[in-house]
Design an enzyme around this catalytic site. Structure first.
Site, PDB file in Angstrom:
ATOM      1  N   ALA A 204     -31.576 -21.604  -5.843  1.00  0.00           N
ATOM      2  CA  ALA A 204     -31.087 -22.428  -4.737  1.00  0.00           C
ATOM      3  C   ALA A 204     -29.883 -23.251  -5.184  1.00  0.00           C
ATOM      4  O   ALA A 204     -29.820 -23.699  -6.328  1.00  0.00           O
ATOM      5  CB  ALA A 204     -32.196 -23.364  -4.278  1.00  0.00           C
TER       6      ALA A 204
ATOM      7  N   THR B 189     -30.831 -43.129 -18.663  1.00  0.00           N
ATOM      8  CA  THR B 189     -30.219 -42.037 -17.888  1.00  0.00           C
ATOM      9  C   THR B 189     -29.004 -42.501 -17.092  1.00  0.00           C
ATOM     10  O   THR B 189     -28.928 -43.674 -16.691  1.00  0.00           O
ATOM     11  CB  THR B 189     -31.262 -41.461 -16.901  1.00  0.00           C
TER      12      THR B 189
ATOM     13  N   ASN C 188     -45.747 -44.994 -14.625  1.00  0.00           N
ATOM     14  CA  ASN C 188     -45.634 -44.308 -15.916  1.00  0.00           C
ATOM     15  C   ASN C 188     -44.436 -44.798 -16.736  1.00  0.00           C
ATOM     16  O   ASN C 188     -44.539 -44.982 -17.947  1.00  0.00           O
ATOM     17  CB  ASN C 188     -45.524 -42.797 -15.712  1.00  0.00           C
TER      18      ASN C 188
ATOM     19  N   ASP D  29     -29.682 -37.166  -4.884  1.00  0.00           N
ATOM     20  CA  ASP D  29     -28.660 -36.609  -5.776  1.00  0.00           C
ATOM     21  C   ASP D  29     -27.293 -37.253  -5.543  1.00  0.00           C
ATOM     22  O   ASP D  29     -26.701 -37.076  -4.481  1.00  0.00           O
ATOM     23  CB  ASP D  29     -28.495 -35.098  -5.512  1.00  0.00           C
TER      24      ASP D  29
ATOM     25  N   PHE E 226     -26.671 -37.969 -19.861  1.00  0.00           N
ATOM     26  CA  PHE E 226     -26.239 -37.235 -18.686  1.00  0.00           C
ATOM     27  C   PHE E 226     -27.169 -36.009 -18.615  1.00  0.00           C
ATOM     28  O   PHE E 226     -28.352 -36.176 -18.862  1.00  0.00           O
ATOM     29  CB  PHE E 226     -24.732 -37.005 -18.738  1.00  0.00           C
TER      30      PHE E 226
ATOM     31  N   ASN F 185     -41.584 -39.684 -16.901  1.00  0.00           N
ATOM     32  CA  ASN F 185     -41.366 -38.698 -15.842  1.00  0.00           C
ATOM     33  C   ASN F 185     -39.892 -38.780 -15.466  1.00  0.00           C
ATOM     34  O   ASN F 185     -39.333 -39.871 -15.392  1.00  0.00           O
ATOM     35  CB  ASN F 185     -42.263 -38.982 -14.646  1.00  0.00           C
TER      36      ASN F 185
ATOM     37  N   TYR G 116     -36.493 -42.847  -9.818  1.00  0.00           N
ATOM     38  CA  TYR G 116     -36.397 -42.479 -11.237  1.00  0.00           C
ATOM     39  C   TYR G 116     -35.356 -43.369 -11.933  1.00  0.00           C
ATOM     40  O   TYR G 116     -35.649 -44.025 -12.943  1.00  0.00           O
ATOM     41  CB  TYR G 116     -36.025 -40.995 -11.368  1.00  0.00           C
TER      42      TYR G 116
END
Ligand code: UDP
Length: 323
Positions: free
Chosen positions: A204, A117, A92, A279, A169, A76, A141
């Site tokens: 958005a 990541t 997961n 973020d 990335f 995920n 994450y």
């Protein structure tokens, strides 16, 4: 070579499977299809419908594939969702992923290639980011992927399981056949292109008050065909370690939207929304290590070219794999 690919029905995995098959490898895809799509699996690959939670089933699939290498894409991967449901990410991505690692050790698999990541770094001290920067993730994450990286290090040291971990990335673009279709789409480029296609009224912009030149988040977008190419290079014997995969150029959310307007030739309405939790403001890769050690150079260094491949795919598949 016999290769087992988990998540081979997903966005990045599907294009990697396509390239592996093209290069003449015998590919087995293992996927539970919660995120992936059966139609995204290259017909040249064998398909096993199984979940990583099924420890015995995973061990059996690895053995039956006769896997000399495992490419582990299944995960995920949504920052936002991980902030509201961290349990899902640790279960997961970490706990179930360990079933695969154990199966790899048991079957004496020669190489384990892991999809990590840039979210493992958290907000970086400097950009472009090299692999030796401290890893301080700010969302579950990134934390789950970092935990798996650490497990890999110990599994290599103690059990001799050779690994390559790629810190992607922002994956983007499409091949001619395979592209991006998430059942719930949260990623920037496909959401913007949906507006261009008339499937959504507006897109958005999450946060216009970051300390960046135009106030929006900056990311490094890398074509999935280039990601796939790095994976194939990782299969060469003796290659191991952590590598960033990005273009080394950052683009703001507004710049991405502008590129989508230019490529599609359509107006794209935007609406500014609050920041999305988790973020980091700016993530840009230094991928020189992959260039030097793997001979990897992106074939799609320009954002416009990446967006053009995505636009081409979305235009031909407005409903993704549900067509
Ligand atoms: N983003 C946005 N609108 C969207 C989707 C994403 O403004 O509809 C922003 C998001 O907040 C982030 C950047 O675009 O700053 C890239 O987000 P994405 O989800 O594509 O990838 P991530 O960097 O989270 O892996």
């Amino acid at each position: 070579m016999n290769v087992l690919v988990t998540g081979g029905a997903g966005y990045i995995g599907s294009v990697c499977v396509e390239q592996l098959c093209h290069a003449g490898h015998q590919v087995t895809v293992l996927d539970n299809l919660t995120e992936g799509h059966r139609a995204a699996v290259d017909p040249r690959a064998r398909f096993v419908h199984a979940c990583l939670s099924d420890r015995a089933g995973v061990a059996r699939a690895v053995k039956e594939a006769g896997a000399a290498a495992i490419l582990h894409f299944a995960a995920n991967a949504l920052v936002g969702e991980s902030m509201t449901n961290p349990a899902k990410y640790f279960r997961n991505n970490v706990a179930w992923g360990q079933n695969l690692l154990d199966a790899a050790v048991e079957a004496k698999v020669g190489k384990f290639v892991f999809s990590s990541t840039c979210a493992t770094y958290g907000p970086p001290e400097r950009v472009p980011m090299t692999e030796d920067l401290p890893q301080r993730p700010i969302n579950p994450y990134g934390e789950s992927k970092l935990m798996f990286e650490k497990m890999l290090t110990w599994y290599q040291r103690v059990y001799g399981l050779e690994f390559v971990a790629f810190r992607y990335f922002n994956a983007a673009g499409a091949s001619e056949k395979f592209g991006e279709h998430h059942r719930v789409e949260t990623h920037l480029i496909p959401n913007v292109l949906k507006v261009a296609l008339g499937l959504a009224p507006e897109c958005a912009i999450y946060g216009a008050d970051y300390e960046t030149p135009d106030g929006t988040c900056i990311r490094d977008y890398i074509h999935i065909a280039d990601l796939a190419d790095a994976h194939i290079r990782a299969l060469e014997p003796g290659r191991t370690g952590f590598y960033n995969l990005g273009n080394g150029e950052g683009y703001s959310v507004r710049e991405v939207i502008q590129a989508c307007r230019m490529i599609s030739g359509r107006p794209i309405k935007t609406v500014e929304k609050p920041r999305r939790p988790g973020d980091p403001p700016r993530l840009v890769a230094d991928a020189e290590k992959a260039a030097h050690e793997l001979g990897w150079r992106p074939r799609f260094p320009k954002l416009e070219d990446i967006v053009a491949t995505a636009w081409d795919w979305h235009r031909r598949h407005p409903n993704g794999y549900s067509d």
